[in-house]
Write a protein that holds these residues in place. Structure first.
Motif, short mmCIF file in Angstrom:
data_model
loop_
_atom_site.label_atom_id
_atom_site.label_comp_id
_atom_site.label_asym_id
_atom_site.label_seq_id
_atom_site.Cartn_x
_atom_site.Cartn_y
_atom_site.Cartn_z
N ALA A 162 0.86 -1.25 -0.11
CA ALA A 162 0.03 -0.07 0.05
C ALA A 162 0.95 1.33 -0.15
N ALA A 163 1.89 1.28 0.71
CA ALA A 163 2.79 2.39 0.97
C ALA A 163 3.44 2.52 -0.37
N SER A 164 3.92 1.57 -1.25
CA SER A 164 4.47 1.45 -2.40
C SER A 164 3.85 2.26 -3.44
N VAL A 165 2.21 2.11 -3.34
CA VAL A 165 1.51 2.63 -4.18
C VAL A 165 0.77 4.34 -3.95
N TRP A 166 0.54 4.25 -2.62
CA TRP A 166 -0.10 5.43 -2.33
C TRP A 166 1.03 6.59 -2.00
N SER A 167 2.19 6.05 -1.36
CA SER A 167 3.10 6.96 -0.83
C SER A 167 4.28 7.12 -1.88
N LEU A 168 4.53 6.30 -2.81
CA LEU A 168 5.57 6.51 -3.64
C LEU A 168 5.23 6.63 -5.15
N LEU A 169 4.48 5.46 -5.60
CA LEU A 169 4.25 5.52 -6.92
C LEU A 169 3.16 6.76 -7.71
N ILE A 170 2.18 6.77 -6.86
CA ILE A 170 1.03 8.03 -7.02
C ILE A 170 1.88 9.38 -7.00
N PRO A 171 2.43 9.65 -5.80
CA PRO A 171 3.27 11.01 -5.78
C PRO A 171 4.06 11.24 -6.90
N SER A 172 4.92 9.97 -7.32
CA SER A 172 5.93 9.98 -8.50
C SER A 172 5.14 10.65 -9.75
N ILE A 173 3.90 10.03 -10.23
CA ILE A 173 3.26 10.19 -11.09
C ILE A 173 2.57 11.83 -11.13
N GLU A 174 2.13 12.23 -9.93
CA GLU A 174 1.48 13.46 -9.89
C GLU A 174 2.72 14.49 -9.97
N MET A 175 3.91 14.11 -9.39
CA MET A 175 4.82 15.46 -9.72
C MET A 175 5.31 15.76 -11.08
N ASN A 176 4.78 14.68 -12.06
CA ASN A 176 4.97 15.03 -13.58
C ASN A 176 3.81 15.22 -14.05
N SER A 177 2.67 15.63 -13.27
CA SER A 177 1.29 15.95 -13.75
C SER A 177 1.32 16.84 -15.19
N ASP A 178 2.23 17.77 -15.20
CA ASP A 178 2.26 18.75 -16.31
C ASP A 178 2.41 17.97 -17.38
N MET A 179 3.00 16.90 -17.63
CA MET A 179 3.51 16.06 -18.75
C MET A 179 2.21 15.14 -19.23
N GLY A 180 1.08 15.37 -18.61
CA GLY A 180 -0.24 14.90 -19.09
C GLY A 180 -0.08 13.14 -18.73
N LYS A 181 -0.41 12.30 -19.83
CA LYS A 181 -0.21 10.60 -19.84
C LYS A 181 1.15 10.41 -19.68
#
Length: 258
Positions: free
Chosen positions: A47-66
């Motif tokens: 759960a930590a890998s998904v919510w605490s690491l992977l999702i924030p990793s993706i959200e930090m590059n939200s300006d890149m779109g998909k």
């Protein structure tokens, strides 16, 4: 700063606690308790890998779109590859049976101690990455989420500390010597985490990769070490129940306190 120090030391506390079993138990840890702990730690870490690491990793590059998913994907794969390389170059974490490998001149206890110590370094670095992300407002990681990840690793470290100290005691060493050697295997975790935090400003541009790298390393440990151990033998359903409880708890902590 206090939260960062606590987060760095919690995993070491888990190893020390597991090593301390040598003072209270004549034999190894109860298989039932070990399954529950391993299952719970697996759930927390996934759960930590998904919510605490992977999702924030993706959200930090939200300006890149998909395309924001690609840095996270690259980091995730590198995390898996790094732990796979460590397993290939060092004795395996649980060589409790089967033929001896190329390091047969080493005792099983030394092999276990070395393997656990080396595996602890990337786990400590993962905690450091999470704590560094919590200090970076742009990462979207909360202090509570980083501490929950640290707690999950600490729970996993309890049986690891025991599997070092208990055989040492059985081999004729004093309880204190077995305890100190087992506990010392966890010292590399706060060291690795502190190094990551000290270099946080250097790592900021590649933080999305580091977050997903830590996720890959954590998931590798879960898949390679924790789940197989929790699923062996009788009462494997206890590991499954522990996983569900750990996953649900970590998810709630991250969403509610994040």
């Amino acid at each position: 700063m206090n939260a960062v120090l606590i987060g760095l030391l919690i995993p070491l506390l888990g190893t020390v606690l597991g090593s301390g079993f040598v003072f209270f138990m004549k034999k190894e840890m109860s298989p039932l308790l070990q399954k529950i702990l391993l299952g719970f730690a697996s759930g927390v870490m996934v759960a930590a890998s998904v919510w605490s690491l992977l999702i924030p990793s993706i959200e930090m590059n939200s300006d890149m779109g998909k395309a924001a998913v690609w840095p996270a994907t690259v980091g995730l794969c590198l995390g898996f590859a790094f732990l796979l390389l460590i397993d290939q170059l060092t004795p395996h974490l649980h060589p409790l049976g089967g033929p001896e490998g190329p390091r047969s001149h080493l005792s099983k206890t030394v092999m276990l101690s070395l393997a656990v110590t080396i595996h602890n370094l990337p786990e400590g670095m993962a905690v450091g990455v999470a704590l560094a992300g919590a200090m970076n407002s742009a990462s979207g990681i909360s202090v509570a989420a980083a501490l929950a990840l640290s707690l999950g690793i600490a729970i996993q470290n309890v049986p690891e500390g025991a599997i070092i100290s208990m055989p040492l005691r059985a081999a004729g060493n004093s309880r204190w010597r077995a305890f100190l050697v087992g506990g010392a295997s966890g010292v590399v975790e706060p060291i690795g985490g502190a190094l990551v935090i000290m270099l946080a400003s250097v790592f900021t541009p590649i933080m999305p990769y580091l977050l997903s790298f830590a996720a890959g390393a954590m998931l590798y440990v879960v898949i390679e070490e924790l789940v197989p151990e929790a699923s062996q033998g009788e009462h494997s359903n206890l590991g499954t129940v522990g996983f569900a409880v750990g996953f649900a708890l970590m998810m709630v902590l991250d969403v509610v306190l994040g």
